[in-house]
Design an enzyme around this catalytic site. Sequence first.
Site, PDB file in Angstrom:
ATOM      1  N   LYS A  51     124.702   5.223  73.368  1.00 14.02           N
ATOM      2  CA  LYS A  51     124.958   6.670  73.419  1.00 14.02           C
ATOM      3  C   LYS A  51     124.091   7.419  72.404  1.00 14.02           C
ATOM      4  O   LYS A  51     123.474   8.427  72.737  1.00 14.02           O
ATOM      5  CB  LYS A  51     126.445   6.964  73.178  1.00 14.02           C
ATOM      6  CG  LYS A  51     127.362   6.312  74.206  1.00 14.02           C
ATOM      7  CD  LYS A  51     128.821   6.709  73.951  1.00 14.02           C
ATOM      8  CE  LYS A  51     129.792   5.686  74.469  1.00 14.02           C
ATOM      9  NZ  LYS A  51     129.895   4.485  73.627  1.00 14.02           N
ATOM     10  N   THR A  52     124.046   6.901  71.182  1.00 12.32           N
ATOM     11  CA  THR A  52     123.202   7.544  70.164  1.00 12.32           C
ATOM     12  C   THR A  52     121.735   7.464  70.560  1.00 12.32           C
ATOM     13  O   THR A  52     120.978   8.432  70.410  1.00 12.32           O
ATOM     14  CB  THR A  52     123.412   6.865  68.793  1.00 12.32           C
ATOM     15  OG1 THR A  52     124.806   6.846  68.510  1.00 12.32           O
ATOM     16  CG2 THR A  52     122.685   7.616  67.691  1.00 12.32           C
ATOM     17  N   ASP A  96     129.243  12.118  67.432  1.00 12.13           N
ATOM     18  CA  ASP A  96     129.806  10.825  67.816  1.00 12.13           C
ATOM     19  C   ASP A  96     131.319  10.859  67.597  1.00 12.13           C
ATOM     20  O   ASP A  96     131.805  11.616  66.752  1.00 12.13           O
ATOM     21  CB  ASP A  96     129.160   9.737  66.946  1.00 12.13           C
ATOM     22  CG  ASP A  96     129.208   8.375  67.620  1.00 12.13           C
ATOM     23  OD1 ASP A  96     129.724   8.271  68.750  1.00 12.13           O
ATOM     24  OD2 ASP A  96     128.739   7.405  67.001  1.00 12.13           O
ATOM     25  N   THR A 145     134.395   6.792  73.066  1.00  9.52           N
ATOM     26  CA  THR A 145     134.884   5.628  73.792  1.00  9.52           C
ATOM     27  C   THR A 145     136.199   5.976  74.496  1.00  9.52           C
ATOM     28  O   THR A 145     136.707   5.189  75.279  1.00  9.52           O
ATOM     29  CB  THR A 145     135.159   4.454  72.827  1.00  9.52           C
ATOM     30  OG1 THR A 145     136.018   4.934  71.784  1.00  9.52           O
ATOM     31  CG2 THR A 145     133.872   3.918  72.227  1.00  9.52           C
ATOM     32  N   ARG A 204     123.849  -3.692  72.005  1.00 12.11           N
ATOM     33  CA  ARG A 204     124.005  -3.798  70.550  1.00 12.11           C
ATOM     34  C   ARG A 204     124.354  -5.224  70.144  1.00 12.11           C
ATOM     35  O   ARG A 204     123.889  -5.740  69.124  1.00 12.11           O
ATOM     36  CB  ARG A 204     125.098  -2.840  70.057  1.00 12.11           C
ATOM     37  CG  ARG A 204     125.312  -2.902  68.540  1.00 12.11           C
ATOM     38  CD  ARG A 204     126.477  -2.046  68.094  1.00 12.11           C
ATOM     39  NE  ARG A 204     126.185  -0.638  68.277  1.00 12.11           N
ATOM     40  CZ  ARG A 204     127.120   0.315  68.322  1.00 12.11           C
ATOM     41  NH1 ARG A 204     128.399   0.008  68.224  1.00 12.11           N
ATOM     42  NH2 ARG A 204     126.773   1.572  68.484  1.00 12.11           N
TER      43      ARG A 204
END
Length: 315
Positions: A51-52, A96, A145, A204
């Site tokens: 997302k980032t 975030d 999330t 990740r």
Amino acid sequence: SLLGNLRPKYLNEYIGQQEFKQVLKIAIQAACAREEALDHLLLYGPPGLGKTTIALIVGQELGVHCHIVTAPALERPRDIIGILLSLKPNEILFIDEIHRLNHITEEFLYTAMEDFRIDLTIGKGKVTRTHSISISPFTLIGATTKVGSLSSPLFDRFGFVQRLDLYNLNDLCRIVERTATLLALKLEQNAILEVAQRSRGTPRIANRLLRRIRDIISIDRNLNFVSMELVNEALSLLQVDSQGLDSSDRRLLQFLLEVYNGGPVGLDTLAAGLGEDPLTIESVIEPFLLQVGFLKRTHRGRVVTKDGCKHLGWY
Ligand code: ADE
């Protein structure tokens, strides 16, 4: 950090999420052509899917700065006001964990998102007046999330709402190959597959495993190629099992099996038993277990599947 260097910078380097990339590409081109801010974008889905990275890519593609904050850091009104006032035209504000905004901060965002305006209340008690300040047009990119815990006024102000899905094995293999190259690691083909398989659909995690593999290699070997055996050795040190389950995944399945004979068990009961927040279970732990088919959601609750039982050694 090293992770920063691993992030793809442009949309064409970003692997996977094909449909979303197409939508985003068209939207970016249109915003550029009109010289307007891109519509606000909400990204949701399990952690670690990029997302980032997407927010940074959107900034790069639009040629504007992307300001990154997490919601818990926006504690006082002056935190959000300061950021909103500092934005230059068409820049990006990435928030975030946007489900964790407090009410006051959230209300400043409503007018900022909708009218590029901040309403300040001046004075106290009965003699107050409102003073509106214009801000530059900007794009809010929110990431969460837990999309279900966003208030609807906030949710409704996003022009794009996009779910990021866990990556399929093919895309993960490509990501593992890309990261390995950037880390100057040479992996045998079956070693690539092994890392991808154990990354629970999450780039990740794949990148983290690769860095641990590199640690092991750089300490005590002089290898040209990383074999599947070496990958297995590294991953057992990290307590990642053959399917990529970590200890919290196994704990959830174990609990269902030991205490409820495999289910069905309602989410709240499960959460209470594990001492976890129901939303965390639903949005962070379960998506992968559902994807690998070890868990099922039924109308009566969560059930461990036959494959899930087998994986934990119950038959
Ligand atoms: N590294 C992490 N996620 C990635 C992605 N989706 N594409 C390319 N590299 C990545």
